[in-house]
Design an enzyme around this catalytic site. Sequence first.
Site: not given
Length: 144
Positions: A15, A55, A122, A125, A136
């Site tokens: 990320k 998402y 975080n 992913h 995805e």
Amino acid sequence: MSSPTAPERTLVLLKPDAVARNLRGEVLRRIEGKGYTVVEMVQRTATRDELAVHYAEHREKPFYEGLVDFMLSGPVVALVVEGHQVVQGFRSLAGATDPTKAAPGTIRGDLGRDWGNGPQENIVHGSDSVESAVRELEIWFPGS
Ligand code: DAT
Ligand code: MG
């Protein structure tokens, strides 16, 4: 007797926080150290449209807009990672969603923290099921 499994592929995203903090190598070291194979890797900035698809399950959640804005705040590195049971295995490497609560020893537990914006920063992913991985991977690596 154990039954053999076919190798799987999962989508991993480093990320924008991981890229901005120069943690690409550290995360890749953990993936490769575990024995998984990185078969594709690209760094680019996501688009709002592809994040809406990626998402989609979170579209009604209160954190959705903030999450998308964070994911657009800088480039991400998208990876196709391969290995037997890699979907579950990478989720174990990543640790719990909230980096404050993620166990030490995990990517999120060791490298992530709350910077005042809640749990969204975080680091990584990882697809949460084989079905999610197929879906995805088609978003990030169409046709591969
Ligand atoms: P995961 O990334 O562990 O699969 P998820 O799919 O539930 O977690 O959520 C997707 C991302 O959304 C997650 O990585 C960080 C963000 N997020 C989840 N819950 C959140 C919350 N309560 N507040 C803010 N961001 C959240
Ligand atoms: Mg998820």
